[in-house]
Design an enzyme around this catalytic site. Structure first.
Site, short mmCIF file in Angstrom:
data_model
loop_
_atom_site.label_atom_id
_atom_site.label_comp_id
_atom_site.label_asym_id
_atom_site.label_seq_id
_atom_site.Cartn_x
_atom_site.Cartn_y
_atom_site.Cartn_z
CG ASP A 111 37.48 -4.78 53.30
OD1 ASP A 111 37.18 -3.86 52.51
OD2 ASP A 111 38.11 -5.81 52.94
CG HIS A 126 28.33 -10.00 49.82
ND1 HIS A 126 29.35 -10.90 49.57
CD2 HIS A 126 27.37 -10.28 48.90
CE1 HIS A 126 29.02 -11.68 48.55
NE2 HIS A 126 27.83 -11.31 48.13
CB CYS A 137 12.75 -1.00 65.09
SG CYS A 137 14.40 -0.67 65.76
CG ASN A 250 41.41 -15.29 42.27
OD1 ASN A 250 41.23 -14.54 43.23
ND2 ASN A 250 41.28 -16.60 42.36
#
Length: 278
Positions: A111, A126, A137, A250
């Site tokens: 983001d 990522h 190309c 977390n």
């Protein structure tokens, strides 16, 4: 029971323990989708969410129907990413980086919010959703330009409708009837968002730069990642093998919990400033 800063007593205790482990050390921070939820970008695996199954590299490259579905969803959902702003967690890391406490931010997110918050040494593990790459190309264009092309091809699409969004900036919709998407303007090759899809490898140079940053730091902090994929868990394992302190912030369990000296079960927006900048 919560403290005055919104943390539980257990989380507050874990923060103070972690501060002791990190005192006087330089830190690399690995971030995941959980740090961006307070910016309005949902988490694939957050508490109470139905697990999503994001687009795989093989499906995208081998199926015109899959690419149509992806770009239709992304055309609607991109605005959620494009208008998102950094939250307290992003700003806390930028401040700690300015103070020399955090050396590098390695992010699994696509983001760009760390850079918007002012972080300067960021490794986008990522990739970035604001870029589009031709798989023929190699030409890279902006997602803004891709959005313009999609709008010209699909004037019938109502982008203001209320849809559920994912962390990769697409909306939970079925492909619109008659939806069209462009190929590369230079070679007619397949256009793909410049992000690492599931089943796709992180570029070697990116991976090596991230590992080098970890090796040169004294400690690792994980912020807002369940470490469900190996691209993140391997940093925890490497830090543990090297004897570096690992601190995890977390909500919910992670695959790296057994390697951590401190696990702080709390929102990253509430924790990171207190952990790093007080």
């Amino acid at each position: 029971m919560s403290t005055t800063d919104g943390l539980s007593a257990a989380a507050s205790f874990a923060v103070e323990a972690a501060r002791g482990y990190l005192a006087g050390k330089t830190c690399v921070v690995l971030t995941g989708a959980g740090i961006s939820t307070d910016s309005g970008i949902p988490d694939y695996r957050g508490e109470g969410r139905t697990p999503k199954h994001p687009m795989t590299y093989e499906s995208f490259m081998n199926s015109t129907e899959a690419r149509l579905r992806y770009w239709a969803r992304s055309f609607v959902g991109w605005s959620r990413i494009a208008t998102a702003t950094p939250n307290r967690g992003h700003r806390a890391l930028a401040q700690a980086q300015l103070a020399g406490i955090v050396t590098t931010v390695i992010t699994q997110n696509v983001d760009g919010l760390h850079q918007l918050a002012g972080s300067t040494d960021v490794i986008d593990l990522h990739g970035r959703l604001d870029r589009v790459r031709c798989m023929g190309c190699g030409v890279v264009t902006t997602r803004e330009h891709m959005d313009k092309l999609l709008a010209e091809l699909n004037p019938q699409v109502n982008k203001s409708a209320d849809f559920e969004f994912t962390p990769d900036g697409d909306a939970e919709i079925e492909a619109f009837d008659g939806f069209r998407f462009p190929n590369c303007e230079s070679c007619n090759g397949i256009l793909k968002p410049d992000v690492v899809f599931f089943g796709e490898q992180v570029p070697t140079a990116t991976s090596e730069a991230a590992m080098a940053a970890l090796d040169s730091a004294d400690a690792l902090i994980v912020a807002g990642s369940s470490l469900s994929v190996n691209s993140g868990l391997r940093f925890v394992k490497r830090a543990h093998r090297s004897g570096k302190p690992v601190v995890i912030v977390n909500l919910g369990p992670t695959k790296g919990d057994s390697y951590a000296l401190a696990k702080i079960e709390a929102n990253t927006s509430l924790v990171l400033d207190r952990l790093l900048n007080d």
